[in-house]
Design an enzyme around this catalytic site. Structure first.
Site, PDB file in Angstrom:
ATOM      1  N   LYS A 160       0.846  -1.177   0.000  1.00 13.36           N
ATOM      2  CA  LYS A 160       0.000   0.000   0.000  1.00 13.36           C
ATOM      3  C   LYS A 160       0.891   1.239   0.000  1.00 13.36           C
ATOM      4  CE  LYS A 160      -0.665   0.515   4.999  1.00 13.36           C
ATOM      5  NZ  LYS A 160      -0.411   1.895   5.370  1.00 13.36           N
ATOM      6  N   ASP A 189      -1.333  -6.599   2.284  1.00 12.74           N
ATOM      7  CA  ASP A 189      -1.800  -5.883   3.471  1.00 12.74           C
ATOM      8  C   ASP A 189      -1.281  -6.680   4.656  1.00 12.74           C
ATOM      9  OD1 ASP A 189      -3.080  -4.790   5.659  1.00 12.74           O
ATOM     10  OD2 ASP A 189      -5.047  -4.670   4.713  1.00 12.74           O
ATOM     11  N   HIS A 190      -0.221  -6.183   5.305  1.00 12.92           N
ATOM     12  CA  HIS A 190       0.452  -7.008   6.311  1.00 12.92           C
ATOM     13  C   HIS A 190      -0.457  -7.362   7.485  1.00 12.92           C
ATOM     14  CE1 HIS A 190       1.142  -3.030   8.210  1.00 12.92           C
ATOM     15  NE2 HIS A 190       1.171  -3.713   9.328  1.00 12.92           N
ATOM     16  N   LYS A 194      -1.326 -11.394  10.056  1.00 14.75           N
ATOM     17  CA  LYS A 194      -1.233 -11.622  11.500  1.00 14.75           C
ATOM     18  C   LYS A 194      -2.022 -12.875  11.883  1.00 14.75           C
ATOM     19  CE  LYS A 194      -0.489  -6.761  12.581  1.00 14.75           C
ATOM     20  NZ  LYS A 194       0.891  -6.925  13.055  1.00 14.75           N
ATOM     21  N   GLU A 228      -2.239   3.287  17.677  1.00 18.97           N
ATOM     22  CA  GLU A 228      -0.780   3.311  17.720  1.00 18.97           C
ATOM     23  C   GLU A 228      -0.309   4.342  18.734  1.00 18.97           C
ATOM     24  OE1 GLU A 228       1.018   2.617  13.493  1.00 18.97           O
ATOM     25  OE2 GLU A 228      -0.666   3.998  13.265  1.00 18.97           O
ATOM     26  N   ASP A 247      -4.299   5.772   5.057  1.00 18.49           N
ATOM     27  CA  ASP A 247      -3.224   4.922   5.538  1.00 18.49           C
ATOM     28  C   ASP A 247      -3.735   3.665   6.230  1.00 18.49           C
ATOM     29  OD1 ASP A 247      -0.379   4.509   5.897  1.00 18.49           O
ATOM     30  OD2 ASP A 247      -0.698   4.911   8.025  1.00 18.49           O
ATOM     31  N   HIS A 252      -6.556  -1.720   6.097  1.00 18.29           N
ATOM     32  CA  HIS A 252      -6.549  -2.578   7.278  1.00 18.29           C
ATOM     33  C   HIS A 252      -7.927  -2.736   7.913  1.00 18.29           C
ATOM     34  CE1 HIS A 252      -2.360  -2.320   6.740  1.00 18.29           C
ATOM     35  NE2 HIS A 252      -2.090  -1.322   7.543  1.00 18.29           N
ATOM     36  N   LYS A 352      -2.878   7.761  15.566  1.00 19.42           N
ATOM     37  CA  LYS A 352      -1.508   7.759  16.072  1.00 19.42           C
ATOM     38  C   LYS A 352      -1.453   8.539  17.374  1.00 19.42           C
ATOM     39  CE  LYS A 352       0.878   7.047  11.686  1.00 19.42           C
ATOM     40  NZ  LYS A 352       1.413   5.738  12.112  1.00 19.42           N
TER      41      LYS A 352
END
Length: 514
Positions: A160, A189-190, A194, A228, A247, A252, A352
């Protein structure tokens, strides 16, 4: 729809060609993940890593830098110098300009030499670990050099952002599709790599307990939080053009929503899973422009305190404008208009510099239809919830009511907990390990298909347009270390609901509301 490409349990001889091989992503994520796979003997017997970049580097200098990354960021512990030496001898540096066709001609020649040396035709994985500006360039150059032609042999992996709006996403997808078949394209998409995210499918469809109540009759609402503690760190220039919605939400969070809301698949074939997820995206109620201010919230962090340390405001970060209006927080309320979920709100939030590093999905169940217990018995009553903890802890928590010991009936909330760490006595693989293995095995299940990407951008287009047309006048509107702007509380409070504090598997449960 079939995949058109056979999924393999044992990867063939493979060459990883990493564009941006001298960069941060390769250093922090890709090579540490590949090294872990090497230590577990999960890589093919014949494998090579070609790092392509514009900097002047020798093989030795690159290997030294990547060794440092494997030590700092790799999951594997206790490995020896000989382990790294055996892995690093297959890492080579290729100097080249991503725009120059000569780079790709030299690369094609190098790949032919590897085939001759190995006595086999290797499979080629082209990984775009570059700034987004090169995403549209490299596929064209690979196509011109004939490196994308063989469908069974070549794959391309792209990180991305897949565009920054619907129009640019379509343009990028057209470039990718003009050179590679869709079955060759792995949009990574990491988050989907998971272990707990992947376990959602097993939890829902391998057990008979929860699927019968996984619907509007029993579920009051679903809240998805990806929070985060960190700020933008060294990515200020990139983040200024992205923001929280692009983002995190577009990829996600919407992917997590799809896994929670999707219908049971007929099989676990990759495109069957992806079809069910696309069905959810098509069922999400469109956001009308006039509803954006009622159904979304944006925010930007100011200065504050994180774990006892004073941290600066977003506008003071390197690469960020002093009067930036880029949101570092986004919350949104969505509805899935189908028989299973009609009327059930899905609340998504991300930001964030929030109070804790945590990702979780909270599914709150409806109250019992008739409350027979006397008021004094239910003083501490809390609604039943199922919490899927994604990070930093991995597990599942069921929160329900139980009677306290004693002669009187007094109910209190208790937890039933499943922890990956405690149950399996082994650390979960890093998300990139899982996804890189899947690329080698040609398994597209966890990767975004073109229609998934464009459906997500279509959904969020009105929000982006309204936010762009009406600049916020209250930024920064939340302190670092808090849980976001007050308006985010209002978004859910208007419906008579609240965000809950994160569920921590390895600390005492927290009952307070934020």
């Amino acid at each position: 729809m079939g995949t058109g490409m056979t999924t393999k349990d044992h990867p063939e001889p493979t060459v990883f060609i990493i564009f941006g091989g001298g960069g941060d992503l390769t250093w922090r994520k890709l090579v540490p993940a590949l090294f872990s796979l090497h230590l577990e003997k999960s890589l093919p017997e014949q494998v090579a890593i070609l790092a392509v970049d514009a900097a002047e580097l020798t093989d030795a200098a690159l290997r030294h830098r990547l060794h440092d990354g494997a030590k700092q960021f790799g999951r594997a512990q206790g490995w020896k110098a000989a382990d790294w030496a055996a892995f690093a001898e297959d890492i080579h540096y290729c100097h080249g300009d991503f725009n120059n066709p000569k780079t790709y001609a030299a690369l094609a020649k190098r790949l032919e030499e590897i085939d001759r040396d190995w006595g086999k035709r290797a499979e080629h994985i082209f990984y775009l670990a570059t700034p987004p500006a090169f995403f549209g360039v490299i596929p064209d150059r690979l196509g011109e050099a004939g490196l994308a032609r063989e469908r069974e042999r070549a794959r391309i992996v792209i990180e991305k952002p897949i565009g920054r709006d619907l129009e640019s996403a379509r343009a990028l997808n057209a470039t990718l599709g003009g050179n590679f078949h869709e079955t060759q394209i792995f949009r990574i998409d990491h988050y989907l790599g998971k272990e707990t995210v992947r376990n959602i499918l097993a939890f829902r469809f391998a057990n008979p307990l929860f699927e019968p109540i996984w619907n509007r009759r029993y579920v009051d609402h679903v809240a998805i939080t990806v929070a985060e503690e960190v700020g933008v760190e060294h990515r200020g220039s990139y983040y200024e053009h992205a923001g929280a919605l692009r983002d995190m939400v577009q990829n996600h969070l919407l992917q997590l929503l799809c896994l929670v809301a999707m219908e049971p698949p007929v099989s676990f074939q990759p495109d069957e899973i992806r079809n069910r997820k696309v069905d959810v995206q098509h069922a999400i109620r469109p956001i009308r422009h006039e509803e954006v201010h009622e159904t979304t919230v944006r925010g930007q962090y100011g200065a504050g305190w994180i774990r006892g340390q004073r941290v600066r405001a977003y506008r003071e970060e390197v690469g960020v404008s002093h009067d930036s209006i880029t949101p570092t927080f986004a919350a949104i309320k969505l509805f899935v208009d189908n028989w299973r979920w009609q009327g059930v709100p899905f609340y998504l939030r991300t930001g964030k510099r929030l109070g804790r590093h945590v990702s979780e999905i909270s599914i709150r169940f409806r109250a019992v239809p008739h409350q027979a217990f006397p008021p004094e018995a239910t003083f501490n009553w809390q609604p039943a919830r199922l919490v899927i903890c994604i990070q930093p802890d991995e597990g599942i928590v069921l929160k329900f009511q139980a009677k306290q010991p004693g002669p009187k009936i007094r109910l209190r909330p208790v937890d039933m907990r499943f922890s990956y760490q405690e149950s399996f006595k082994a650390p979960s693989p890093d998300a990139y390990e899982t996804l890189l293995w899947d690329v080698m095995a040609r398994d597209t299940t966890l990767f975004m298909r073109v229609d998934q990407v464009e459906a997500a951008w279509s959904l969020l287009a009105p929000v982006l347009e309204v936010w762009a047309a009406s600049s916020p006048n209250d930024f920064p509107n939340y302190a670092s270390g808090s849980w976001g702007p007050e308006t985010a509380e209002g978004l859910i409070a208007r419906d008579g609901r609240t965000w809950t504090l994160p569920t921590l598997l390895h600390e005492p449960p927290i009952d307070e509301k934020m």
